[in-house]
Design a protein around this motif. Structure first.
Motif, PDB file in Angstrom:
ATOM      1  N   UNK A  10       0.828  -1.202   0.000  1.00 25.81           N
ATOM      2  CA  UNK A  10       0.000   0.000   0.000  1.00 25.81           C
ATOM      3  C   UNK A  10       0.863   1.254   0.000  1.00 25.81           C
ATOM      4  N   UNK A  11       1.939   1.245   0.773  1.00 27.16           N
ATOM      5  CA  UNK A  11       2.839   2.399   0.815  1.00 27.16           C
ATOM      6  C   UNK A  11       3.501   2.596  -0.539  1.00 27.16           C
ATOM      7  N   UNK A  12       3.923   1.518  -1.176  1.00 26.78           N
ATOM      8  CA  UNK A  12       4.564   1.633  -2.482  1.00 26.78           C
ATOM      9  C   UNK A  12       3.583   2.180  -3.528  1.00 26.78           C
ATOM     10  N   UNK A  34       9.451  10.378   1.421  1.00 19.97           N
ATOM     11  CA  UNK A  34      10.128   9.755   2.540  1.00 19.97           C
ATOM     12  C   UNK A  34       9.309   8.539   2.976  1.00 19.97           C
ATOM     13  N   UNK A  35       9.851   7.364   2.757  1.00 15.38           N
ATOM     14  CA  UNK A  35       9.115   6.121   2.996  1.00 15.38           C
ATOM     15  C   UNK A  35       8.779   5.928   4.476  1.00 15.38           C
ATOM     16  N   UNK A  36       9.666   6.305   5.373  1.00 16.04           N
ATOM     17  CA  UNK A  36       9.401   6.142   6.810  1.00 16.04           C
ATOM     18  C   UNK A  36       8.224   7.003   7.260  1.00 16.04           C
ATOM     19  N   UNK A  37       8.165   8.226   6.778  1.00 18.96           N
ATOM     20  CA  UNK A  37       7.052   9.099   7.135  1.00 18.96           C
ATOM     21  C   UNK A  37       5.759   8.579   6.519  1.00 18.96           C
ATOM     22  N   UNK A  38       5.834   8.089   5.277  1.00 20.44           N
ATOM     23  CA  UNK A  38       4.642   7.545   4.616  1.00 20.44           C
ATOM     24  C   UNK A  38       4.086   6.356   5.386  1.00 20.44           C
ATOM     25  N   UNK A  39       4.958   5.476   5.858  1.00 18.98           N
ATOM     26  CA  UNK A  39       4.513   4.314   6.641  1.00 18.98           C
ATOM     27  C   UNK A  39       3.877   4.768   7.944  1.00 18.98           C
ATOM     28  N   UNK A  40       4.497   5.738   8.605  1.00 20.40           N
ATOM     29  CA  UNK A  40       3.951   6.253   9.865  1.00 20.40           C
ATOM     30  C   UNK A  40       2.583   6.864   9.685  1.00 20.40           C
ATOM     31  N   UNK A  41       2.411   7.657   8.634  1.00 20.35           N
ATOM     32  CA  UNK A  41       1.106   8.261   8.375  1.00 20.35           C
ATOM     33  C   UNK A  41       0.071   7.207   8.002  1.00 20.35           C
ATOM     34  N   UNK A  42       0.470   6.265   7.179  1.00 22.46           N
ATOM     35  CA  UNK A  42      -0.466   5.238   6.730  1.00 22.46           C
ATOM     36  C   UNK A  42      -0.921   4.355   7.876  1.00 22.46           C
ATOM     37  N   UNK A  43       0.006   3.956   8.741  1.00 24.55           N
ATOM     38  CA  UNK A  43      -0.398   3.036   9.817  1.00 24.55           C
ATOM     39  C   UNK A  43      -1.354   3.697  10.799  1.00 24.55           C
ATOM     40  N   UNK A  44      -1.292   5.017  10.926  1.00 24.94           N
ATOM     41  CA  UNK A  44      -2.224   5.711  11.816  1.00 24.94           C
ATOM     42  C   UNK A  44      -3.585   5.935  11.181  1.00 24.94           C
ATOM     43  N   UNK A  45      -3.638   6.105   9.876  1.00 22.34           N
ATOM     44  CA  UNK A  45      -4.878   6.476   9.208  1.00 22.34           C
ATOM     45  C   UNK A  45      -5.586   5.330   8.496  1.00 22.34           C
ATOM     46  N   UNK A  46      -4.893   4.235   8.223  1.00 20.64           N
ATOM     47  CA  UNK A  46      -5.474   3.168   7.408  1.00 20.64           C
ATOM     48  C   UNK A  46      -6.703   2.536   8.059  1.00 20.64           C
ATOM     49  N   UNK A  47      -6.718   2.449   9.368  1.00 20.04           N
ATOM     50  CA  UNK A  47      -7.872   1.868  10.076  1.00 20.04           C
ATOM     51  C   UNK A  47      -9.119   2.706   9.816  1.00 20.04           C
ATOM     52  N   UNK A  58     -14.278   7.666   1.789  1.00 20.94           N
ATOM     53  CA  UNK A  58     -13.060   6.854   1.847  1.00 20.94           C
ATOM     54  C   UNK A  58     -12.025   7.366   0.845  1.00 20.94           C
ATOM     55  N   UNK A  59     -12.477   7.686  -0.359  1.00 20.23           N
ATOM     56  CA  UNK A  59     -11.567   8.221  -1.380  1.00 20.23           C
ATOM     57  C   UNK A  59     -11.025   9.582  -0.955  1.00 20.23           C
ATOM     58  N   UNK A  60     -11.863  10.418  -0.374  1.00 22.57           N
ATOM     59  CA  UNK A  60     -11.416  11.738   0.104  1.00 22.57           C
ATOM     60  C   UNK A  60     -10.354  11.590   1.175  1.00 22.57           C
ATOM     61  N   UNK A  61     -10.558  10.677   2.108  1.00 23.07           N
ATOM     62  CA  UNK A  61      -9.580  10.456   3.176  1.00 23.07           C
ATOM     63  C   UNK A  61      -8.255   9.939   2.620  1.00 23.07           C
ATOM     64  N   UNK A  62      -8.318   9.050   1.640  1.00 21.32           N
ATOM     65  CA  UNK A  62      -7.109   8.529   1.018  1.00 21.32           C
ATOM     66  C   UNK A  62      -6.360   9.644   0.282  1.00 21.32           C
ATOM     67  N   UNK A  63      -7.100  10.468  -0.460  1.00 16.82           N
ATOM     68  CA  UNK A  63      -6.467  11.581  -1.166  1.00 16.82           C
ATOM     69  C   UNK A  63      -5.844  12.570  -0.195  1.00 16.82           C
ATOM     70  N   UNK A  64      -6.517  12.811   0.923  1.00 23.29           N
ATOM     71  CA  UNK A  64      -5.963  13.709   1.940  1.00 23.29           C
ATOM     72  C   UNK A  64      -4.683  13.119   2.523  1.00 23.29           C
ATOM     73  N   UNK A  65      -4.654  11.820   2.715  1.00 24.95           N
ATOM     74  CA  UNK A  65      -3.466  11.150   3.222  1.00 24.95           C
ATOM     75  C   UNK A  65      -2.306  11.281   2.244  1.00 24.95           C
ATOM     76  N   UNK A  66      -2.592  11.131   0.960  1.00 29.59           N
ATOM     77  CA  UNK A  66      -1.537  11.286  -0.052  1.00 29.59           C
ATOM     78  C   UNK A  66      -0.991  12.686  -0.053  1.00 29.59           C
TER      79      UNK A  66
END
Length: 66
Positions: A10-12, A34-47, A58-66
């Protein structure tokens, strides 16, 4: 192990999408995600993204995360 592989994939995917959007011509050096920051953000928001019932939200939240 499978959860780690899922998150890595998912991060890739997210990283590839965002890298395509970066305008490289504006910068002297190549900009990368920055892959480390991307993983940190994703693991907090993916749930929250996965538990969202509304597809549009769901799409809006994903776009905001990106």
């Amino acid at each position: 192990m499978f959860a780690g592989v899922l998150i890595y994939n998912m991060v890739q995917t997210m990283k590839n999408e965002v890298t395509e959007e970066i305008e490289q011509k504006k910068y002297k050096h190549e900009m990368k995600v920055n892959e480390n920051i991307a993983i940190g953000l994703l693991k907090n928001e993916i749930i929250y993204i996965m538990l969202e019932e509304d597809d549009d939200e769901r799409v809006k939240e994903y776009d905001k995360l990106c």
